[in-house]
Design an enzyme around this catalytic site. Structure first.
Site: not given
Ligand SMILES: Nc1ncnc2c1ncn2[C@@H]1O[C@H](COP(=O)(O)OP(=O)(O)OP(=O)(O)O)[C@@H](O)[C@H]1O
Ligand SMILES: [Mg+2]
Length: 665
Positions: A30-31, A224-225, A255, A615
Site C-alpha cells: 500500500k505504501t 497513508d494509514e 491494523q 513486521r
Molecule cells: N510488486 C512488488 N514487488 C516486489 N516487492 C514489493 C511489491 N510490492 C511491495 N513490495 C515490497 O513489500 C514490502 C511491503 O510493502 P509496503 O510497506 O508498501 O506494504 P504496506 O501494505 O504498506 O504494509 P503495511 O500494511 O505494513 O503498511 C516492501 O518491502 C515493498 O518494497
Molecule cells: Mg504501509
C-alpha cells in the site's frame, strides 16, 4: 512504471484522478502504491508542488521523500548544487496543519506565531485553572482535566457543547474547566497538540474562503494509514479534496490501533459512502513476509469478529517457521533474545538495523537495554523513553549511589531536595560554601551540628531526614536485602508523592510507579543471580551497561543499530528479523483490556499483535517468561491467548493457560 508492481498495484498507480481506495492487508504494498503513484503523477505532468501526501510519522514521510527521489532519478548531488526544484508536500497531519495555521491563525484570533504547548505547559495551565475554579485538589486533577479535554477535542466537541456531553461528576467539572482552558490557551497565544487538528477543522468550517485557498494549493491528496484517522483528520481531508476530488487513501482495518486516541476505522470502511464513484483496489499478495509468518498472522486475525474480510496470500516461500520461545523468567528471556541477536550479528552477518525487538509496555525494554549494553550491541529506541533516561529511575539510582558512597556529591545534589524537604537552593548554597571552605564533601559538612545550626528550621529537618534515610536504607541493605532496602528508600523519601505531584494523568503515574517497581526488580534479580550481591556490585553493573545514550540516539539510528520499538511505533515498518517479547496475559493483551474483558478491547490488542507479526520478513520469534517479577517478587504468568490462537489451539486456550502449558508447535 510497471516495474516492481503487480497488476492490481499498477491499476492503482495508473489511476491518475478521482477518488481511490486501497484497502488491503499488511505488507501488500500500500505504501509502495502511494509512493509510486506520486512519482507517476509527476511523470505524467503534475507539478510536484501540487501534490500533498500525508503519512503517520515523520520517519515515514522522510522515507517516502527519499524513495520518490530515487524513482524520479533525482540525485542528491544535483540538488546540492542549488538547483531549485518543486517538491511534493509529504508530512504528517499535524505538521501540515501547523503550516495552514501559521498562514491563517489570525482569522481565529490567534497570533501567526502561536506557540505549541507540550504536556508540561498544558499541565501548568490546567493547574492554574483548577485553582481559579477553586476546586479541591481531589475533585479533579490537572491530568484528568487534560485527558477529558483531549477526548473531547479528538471528537471535535467544543467547550459550548461539552456540558451536554458530560456524563459523570468529573466530566461536569471538566466541562467548566474546558472553557477556561481554551480561553487560557488563546490569551497566551498558544495551541495544544489536539488544537492543531481541531483549529484547522474550525478554520475550514468557518472560513470557506480560506478553506478554498488551502484546498486550492493541491490537485492531489494521498493519505497513508487511513484506518487511523480521527474525526478532525477525516473532515480536513474531505475539505482539502472536496473540489478536485483527487483523493487516494490506503489502509488496513486490521491494523487500526489508535481507537484510544479517537481514531475511527469506519472512515476507511465507509469511504464508498462519501465518494460513491470511488475506485476500489484490493491488493492480495503480501511481499513482505515468508509464508509461514503470514499463515500465523492470518490465523490470528480471523478471531476478530468485526472486520472486512480480505485475502492475504504469500508471494514469498514458506521460509523459517516462526518460533515460540518460553523462558523461565524475564531475565532469561532478555538474555536469550540478546544472545541470539549477538550470534546473528557476529556469525550470520545479519546487520543490527535488520533486527527489531517489539514490546507492548514501557517497562519491558529495560532488561533488553541492559543486556544489549552488556553485549555491546548498538540499539536505538523509538516510541518510548529509554528506561535509564527516565527521571524517576535517575533519581533512584542517584539515591542508591549516594547511599553506597555518601561522598558522591553529584548524586547527593541531584536528590538533596527531591522530593522537597526544606533544603532550598539557598540552604544548599550555604552548605556548599562551608564544604568548599573546609575542603570536604558536602555530606561531611552536613554531619557538623554547628554548620547545620545556621540553617532554617525547615532545612535542618531536611538534613535530619537525609541522615535517617541514609542510615535506615544502609542498615536494611546489610541486614536483609537490597530489594528490601529499596522499599525503605521509597517509603522514607515518600517518592510516590513526588510522582503524584509531577504527574496528574493516572496512566503516567502508573507508568512512573511501574518504573520504580522495575528498579526493585533489577535489585532483586541481581541478588538472585550473584553471590555476595551488594549495592556496590549492583551499581557497578549498571555503570558498566550505562554508557551515555541521550543525544547519541539519533546518530545511532542513522548508523546501524538494533531497533527497540513499541508495537504502536512499529506500524508501517518492516525488519528481516523480529522478536516479539512478553506474550503474556496482562502484557499482550494489555492488563487494561484483560480487566475490562470487552471484546472490542481484546480485538484492538489482537490487531496490535497482528501488526507485530506482520513486521517480520524472514525470522519471527515470539517469547514469553513463565514467571515475571512484580515489585521484586517473581509471579507466575499466563501465556497470551494469542499464542494459542496463532497455533490453532484456541479452543483449549483457557485450559492450557491454567496449566501454564507450553504452547505446542
Ligand atoms: N510488486 C512488488 N514487488 C516486489 N516487492 C514489493 C511489491 N510490492 C511491495 N513490495 C515490497 O513489500 C514490502 C511491503 O510493502 P509496503 O510497506 O508498501 O506494504 P504496506 O501494505 O504498506 O504494509 P503495511 O500494511 O505494513 O503498511 C516492501 O518491502 C515493498 O518494497
Ligand atoms: Mg504501509
Amino acid at each position: 512504471m510497471a516495474h516492481g508492481l503487480n497488476p492490481a498495484q499498477s491499476d492503482a498507480v495508473n489511476t491518475l484522478s478521482g477518488p481511490l481506495l486501497v484497502l488491503a492487508g499488511a505488507g501488500t504494498g500500500k505504501t509502495r502504491v502511494v509512493t509510486f503513484r506520486i512519482a507517476n503523477l509527476i511523470r505524467n505532468g503534475t507539478s510536484p508542488d501540487r501534490i500533498l501526501a500525508v503519512t503517520f510519522t515523520n520517519k515515514a514521510a522522510g522515507e517516502m521523500k527519499e524513495r520518490i527521489g530515487e524513482l524520479l532519478g533525482y540525485s542528491k548531488r544535483r540538488k546540492k548544487k542549488g538547483e531549485k526544484r518543486p517538491e511534493p508536500t509529504i508530512s504528517t497531519f499535524h505538521a501540515h496543519c501547523v503550516r495552514v495555521l501559521r498562514r491563517h491563525a489570525k482569522a481565529l484570533g490567534y497570533p501567526a506565531k502561536f506557540s505549541i504547548y507540550d504536556r508540561s505547559d498544558q499541565e501548568s495551565l490546567a493547574r492554574s485553572i483548577l485553582r481559579e475554579l477553586r476546586l479541591p485538589g481531589t475533585a479533579l486533577k490537572p491530568g484528568d482535566l487534560l485527558n477529558i479535554i483531549s477526548n473531547w477535542k479528538n471528537a471535535s466537541i467544543m467547550p459550548e457543547r461539552a456540558p451536554l456531553e458530560a456524563s459523570n461528576d468529573k466530566e461536569h467539572l471538566a466541562a467548566a474547566g474546558y472553557r477556561r482552558y481554551q480561553e487560557g490557551l488563546k490569551s497566551r497565544g498558544a495551541m495544544d497538540f489536539d488544537d492543531l487538528l481541531l483549529q484547522t477543522e474550525i478554520l475550514f468550517d468557518e472560513h470557506p474562503a480560506i478553506r478554498d485557498e488551502e484546498a486550492g494549493r493541491f490537485d492531489h491528496v494521498l493519505v497513508d494509514e487511513y484506518q487511523d484517522t480521527n474525526g478532525s483528520q477525516y473532515r480536513i481531508t474531505k475539505h482539502l479534496a472536496g473540489k478536485h476530488r483527487n483523493l487516494c487513501v490506503v489502509g488496513d482495518d486490521d491494523q487500526s490501533i489508535y481507537a484510544w486516541r479517537g481514531a475511527d476505522v469506519t472512515h476507511i470502511l465507509n469511504f464508498k459512502n462519501d465518494w460513491p464513484d470511488a475506485k476500489v483496489v484490493c491488493l492480495e499478495a503480501n511481499y513482505r513476509s515468508c509464508g509461514s509468518i503470514l499463515e500465523m498472522a492470518n490465523r490470528l486475525i480471523q478471531f476478530n469478529k468485526y472486520r472486512h474480510d480480505k485475502v492475504l496470500r504469500p508471494s514469498r516461500p514458506d521460509g523459517i517457521r516462526p518460533r515460540i520461545a518460553q523462558h523461565k523468567d524475564e531475565i532469561k528471556e532478555s538474555q536469550s533474545v540478546v544472545g541470539e541477536i549477538k550470534h546473528l550479528i557476529e556469525n550470520e552477518h545479519v546487520q543490527p538495523r535488520d533486527i527489531a525487538i517489539l514490546f507492548r509496555t514501557n517497562e519491558q525494554p529495560r532488561l533488553f537495554e541492559t543486556e544489549l549494553r552488556k553485549a555491546d550491541v548498538p540499539y536505538v529506541m523509538l516510541g518510548s523513553q529509554s528506561f535509564f533516561d527516565r527521571r524517576e529511575v535517575r533519581d533512584m539510582v542517584a539515591y542508591l549511589k549516594w547511599i553506597d558512597q555518601p561522598d558522591d556529591e553529584v548524586s547527593l545534589l541531584r536528590v538533596i531536595n527531591t522530593p522537597a524537604r526544606g533544603l532550598s537552593p539557598k540552604a544548599v548554597k550555604t552548605l556548599m560554601e562551608h564544604a568548599v571552605a573546609a575542603g570536604v564533601p558536602i555530606w561531611q559538612i552536613m554531619q557538623k551540628p554547628d554548620v547545620v545550626a545556621e540553617l532554617s528550621p525547615a532545612a535542618q529537618r531536611g538534613v535530619a531526614q537525609l541522615q535517617s534515610i541514609h542510615h535506615d536504607v544502609n542498615t536494611r541493605a546489610k541486614s536483609e536485602s537490597l530489594s528490601a532496602a529499596m522499599e525503605t528508600l521509597l517509603t522514607q523519601t515518600s517518592y510516590s508523592d513526588e510522582i503524584n505531584r509531577l504527574y496528574d494523568e493516572p496512566e503516567d503515574r502508573q507508568n512512573r510507579m511501574a518504573s520504580l517497581g522495575e528498579v526493585t526488580n533489577a535489585l532483586s534479580a541481581f541478588e538472585d543471580n550473584r553471590e555476595n550481591a551488594d549495592l556496590t556490585g549492583f551499581l557497578a553493573d549498571i555503570a558498566l551497561s550505562g554508557r551515555e545514550m541521550g543525544n547519541e540516539k539519533d546518530k545511532l539510528a542513522m548508523q546501524n543499530a538494533v531497533w527497540l520499538l513499541t508495537l504502536h511505533a512499529a506500524k508501517g515498518l518492516e525488519f528481516p528479523v523480529v522478536y516479539m517479547v512478553g506474550l503474556e496475559e496482562g502484557l499482550l493483551p494489555h492488563s487494561r483490556s484483560v480487566k475490562s474483558g470487552r471484546d472490542e478491547d481484546i480485538a484492538e490488542e489482537r490487531r496490535l499483535c497482528y501488526v507485530g507479526i506482520t513486521r517480520a520478513q524472514e525470522k519471527l520469534t515470539m517469547s514469553l517468561a513463565l514467571t515475571r517479577r512484580k515489585w521484586g517478587k517473581p509471579r507466575p504468568t499466563i501465556p497470551s491467548q494469542f499464542l494459542y490462537e496463532v497455533t490453532g489451539q484456541a479452543e483449549n486456550a483457557k485450559k492450557y493457560q491454567r496449566q501454564q502449558r507450553p504452547v505446542a508447535r
